[in-house]
Design a protein around this motif. Structure first.
Motif, PDB file in Angstrom:
ATOM      1  N   HIS A 153       0.818  -1.219   0.000  1.00  0.00           N
ATOM      2  CA  HIS A 153       0.000   0.000   0.000  1.00  0.00           C
ATOM      3  C   HIS A 153       0.855   1.274   0.000  1.00  0.00           C
ATOM      4  O   HIS A 153       0.338   2.360   0.267  1.00  0.00           O
ATOM      5  N   GLY A 154       2.151   1.157  -0.286  1.00  0.00           N
ATOM      6  CA  GLY A 154       3.014   2.334  -0.371  1.00  0.00           C
ATOM      7  C   GLY A 154       3.566   2.816   0.949  1.00  0.00           C
ATOM      8  O   GLY A 154       4.131   3.924   1.020  1.00  0.00           O
ATOM      9  N   ALA A 155       3.433   2.024   2.012  1.00  0.00           N
ATOM     10  CA  ALA A 155       3.997   2.423   3.304  1.00  0.00           C
ATOM     11  C   ALA A 155       5.512   2.552   3.199  1.00  0.00           C
ATOM     12  O   ALA A 155       6.189   1.701   2.617  1.00  0.00           O
ATOM     13  N   GLY A 156       6.054   3.638   3.764  1.00  0.00           N
ATOM     14  CA  GLY A 156       7.489   3.890   3.694  1.00  0.00           C
ATOM     15  C   GLY A 156       8.191   3.574   4.996  1.00  0.00           C
ATOM     16  O   GLY A 156       7.581   3.527   6.071  1.00  0.00           O
ATOM     17  N   GLU A 157       9.513   3.345   4.897  1.00  0.00           N
ATOM     18  CA  GLU A 157      10.342   3.133   6.078  1.00  0.00           C
ATOM     19  C   GLU A 157      11.802   3.408   5.733  1.00  0.00           C
ATOM     20  O   GLU A 157      12.198   3.384   4.558  1.00  0.00           O
ATOM     21  N   LEU A 158      12.595   3.664   6.757  1.00  0.00           N
ATOM     22  CA  LEU A 158      14.050   3.692   6.649  1.00  0.00           C
ATOM     23  C   LEU A 158      14.551   2.270   6.855  1.00  0.00           C
ATOM     24  O   LEU A 158      14.217   1.638   7.859  1.00  0.00           O
ATOM     25  N   TYR A 159      15.323   1.746   5.890  1.00  0.00           N
ATOM     26  CA  TYR A 159      15.867   0.393   5.997  1.00  0.00           C
ATOM     27  C   TYR A 159      17.377   0.531   6.194  1.00  0.00           C
ATOM     28  O   TYR A 159      18.115   0.712   5.234  1.00  0.00           O
ATOM     29  N   ALA A 160      17.806   0.469   7.443  1.00  0.00           N
ATOM     30  CA  ALA A 160      19.149   0.924   7.802  1.00  0.00           C
ATOM     31  C   ALA A 160      20.054  -0.209   8.264  1.00  0.00           C
ATOM     32  O   ALA A 160      19.640  -1.079   9.040  1.00  0.00           O
ATOM     33  N   TYR A 161      21.289  -0.165   7.784  1.00  0.00           N
ATOM     34  CA  TYR A 161      22.383  -0.964   8.331  1.00  0.00           C
ATOM     35  C   TYR A 161      23.356   0.006   8.992  1.00  0.00           C
ATOM     36  O   TYR A 161      23.866   0.918   8.334  1.00  0.00           O
ATOM     37  N   VAL A 162      23.587  -0.166  10.276  1.00  0.00           N
ATOM     38  CA  VAL A 162      24.484   0.692  11.034  1.00  0.00           C
ATOM     39  C   VAL A 162      25.408  -0.196  11.867  1.00  0.00           C
ATOM     40  O   VAL A 162      25.144  -1.397  12.028  1.00  0.00           O
ATOM     41  N   PRO A 163      26.511   0.353  12.399  1.00  0.00           N
ATOM     42  CA  PRO A 163      27.384  -0.461  13.257  1.00  0.00           C
ATOM     43  C   PRO A 163      26.585  -1.154  14.357  1.00  0.00           C
ATOM     44  O   PRO A 163      25.689  -0.576  14.971  1.00  0.00           O
ATOM     45  N   GLN A 164      26.950  -2.407  14.595  1.00  0.00           N
ATOM     46  CA  GLN A 164      26.198  -3.221  15.542  1.00  0.00           C
ATOM     47  C   GLN A 164      26.685  -2.974  16.966  1.00  0.00           C
ATOM     48  O   GLN A 164      27.792  -3.377  17.332  1.00  0.00           O
ATOM     49  N   ASN A 165      25.870  -2.314  17.748  1.00  0.00           N
ATOM     50  CA  ASN A 165      26.138  -2.141  19.170  1.00  0.00           C
ATOM     51  C   ASN A 165      24.806  -1.947  19.883  1.00  0.00           C
ATOM     52  O   ASN A 165      23.802  -1.600  19.251  1.00  0.00           O
ATOM     53  N   PRO A 166      24.754  -2.194  21.175  1.00  0.00           N
ATOM     54  CA  PRO A 166      23.478  -2.128  21.897  1.00  0.00           C
ATOM     55  C   PRO A 166      22.808  -0.759  21.830  1.00  0.00           C
ATOM     56  O   PRO A 166      21.577  -0.666  21.793  1.00  0.00           O
ATOM     57  N   THR A 167      23.613   0.315  21.834  1.00  0.00           N
ATOM     58  CA  THR A 167      23.035   1.657  21.764  1.00  0.00           C
ATOM     59  C   THR A 167      22.272   1.853  20.457  1.00  0.00           C
ATOM     60  O   THR A 167      21.137   2.337  20.451  1.00  0.00           O
ATOM     61  N   ASN A 168      22.879   1.490  19.336  1.00  0.00           N
ATOM     62  CA  ASN A 168      22.202   1.653  18.048  1.00  0.00           C
ATOM     63  C   ASN A 168      20.944   0.798  17.960  1.00  0.00           C
ATOM     64  O   ASN A 168      19.917   1.239  17.435  1.00  0.00           O
ATOM     65  N   THR A 169      21.017  -0.431  18.467  1.00  0.00           N
ATOM     66  CA  THR A 169      19.834  -1.290  18.445  1.00  0.00           C
ATOM     67  C   THR A 169      18.695  -0.669  19.238  1.00  0.00           C
ATOM     68  O   THR A 169      17.541  -0.632  18.785  1.00  0.00           O
ATOM     69  N   GLU A 170      18.997  -0.157  20.419  1.00  0.00           N
ATOM     70  CA  GLU A 170      17.970   0.455  21.255  1.00  0.00           C
ATOM     71  C   GLU A 170      17.344   1.667  20.575  1.00  0.00           C
ATOM     72  O   GLU A 170      16.117   1.836  20.573  1.00  0.00           O
ATOM     73  N   GLN A 171      18.190   2.524  20.001  1.00  0.00           N
ATOM     74  CA  GLN A 171      17.672   3.742  19.383  1.00  0.00           C
ATOM     75  C   GLN A 171      16.878   3.438  18.119  1.00  0.00           C
ATOM     76  O   GLN A 171      15.820   4.020  17.884  1.00  0.00           O
TER      77      GLN A 171
END
Length: 326
Positions: free
Chosen positions: A167-185
């Motif tokens: 239905h055209g729903a958008g999202e950010l599909y992100a790969y970032v450095p793997q650490n607990p802070t990034n996962t939480e945010q």
């Protein structure tokens, strides 16, 4: 405010655009043609094309701002991810640095904005979803291929493509450095955000919707964190580390759609002392249906168009008050 540059003009230090209307409103921008050599296009996916064409008129035309030329992406019926060699090749993929002077400035820039306009043809069928261009970066050649479940050198790369879903729903599909802070945010962003099995994050799922037959302006802003020290211990990017993160100033990722901020992720660690040279390198200009399996395939032969490629080096010494007013 121009939707390609959805920040106060005072924050723009330099930049480029292929949009004459944008160039006329921001004198610091260099107006450049929509050509591969000028925009630093490289690493083009084989067996795909991105011809410059005159796009069809949108459902609701705005002659003053509608692009008169665009890159055309063709998705044959049944096409999926170009990595699936059993299906027709569809869409396209390449990396884009921007004009030579801009690409040189990226090496030392701590805050960058990159944008484009996209139009899905009238009558477009979404199926399960597909990828759209977004910012990429990292340390040297480690910045390339930072997707698809890659595990090596993940401290040294990031990739911020977008996706469309049903239905055209958008999202950010992100790969970032793997650490607990990034996962939480990353997983805290409304209306819904999850970590996927391939280690990428679907962020802000349904925060906006694309509409066929209409130009949509996509802009991404990224602020790289300053690098602190972790008392000589193991790299912060290791997925087992979660202490000493306070030593790193906050990185940010923000997505704007038609000039409106729809996703903003703060408190990120996008580089650490093992990857101090990590920086924005440009746009990963990739689009395809998928996923990899047939249930993602394009249900018909259809086209999308990309225009108004733009970028800016931003002034980073801004107050939180100014940011909240964007």
């Amino acid at each position: 405010m121009n939707a390609l540059f959805p920040v106060p003009a005072s924050l723009v230090l330099s930049g480029f655009t292929t949009s004459p209307a944008a160039a006329s409103t921001l004198p610091l921008l260099a107006l450049v043609p929509l050509t591969d050599p000028t925009l630093g296009v490289h690493k083009v996916t084989s067996h795909t094309t991105h011809h410059v064409v005159a796009p069809p008129p949108p459902v609701h035309s705005d002659p003053q701002h509608d692009p008169i030329e665009a890159w055309e992406a063709v998705f044959p019926q049944g096409s999926i991810n170009p990595g699936n060699k059993d299906a027709p090749r569809g869409g396209f993929g390449f990396y884009l640095r921007g004009p030579k002077d801009f690409a040189q400035e990226l090496r030392s820039a701590s805050e960058v904005l990159l944008s484009y306009a996209v139009m899905f043809q009238d009558g477009w069928m979404w199926k399960k979803g597909g990828k759209l261009p977004g910012i990429y970066g990292g340390v040297g050649d480690s910045a390339y291929g930072c997707t698809g479940g890659r595990q090596t050198d993940r401290c040294k790369c990031f990739n911020l493509r977008l996706m469309w879903r049903e239905h055209g729903a958008g999202e950010l599909y992100a790969y970032v450095p793997q650490n607990p802070t990034n996962t939480e945010q990353m997983t805290s962003i409304p209306p819904r955000s999850v970590q996927n099995p391939d280690y990428g994050f679907s962020v802000g799922m349904g925060a906006w919707y694309f509409a066929p037959g209409k130009w949509t302006v996509v802009a991404e802003r990224i602020k790289m964190n300053a690098v602190g020290k972790s008392d000589g211990e193991a790299a912060i990017c290791s997925i087992s580390r979660n202490d000493a993160l306070h030593a790193f100033s906050s990185g940010e990722i923000e997505v704007f759609i038609d000039g409106r901020s729809v996703v903003r992720v703060r408190g990120l660690i996008l580089r650490d002392e093992t990857a101090e040279d990590s920086h924005v390198q440009g746009l990963h200009f990739q689009t395809f249906f998928g996923g990899h399996s047939v249930e993602w395939a394009s249900p018909q032969t259809q086209r999308a168009y990309f225009a108004h490629l733009s970028g800016a080096i931003l002034r980073s010494s801004t107050s939180e008050r100014t940011r909240e007013e964007l």
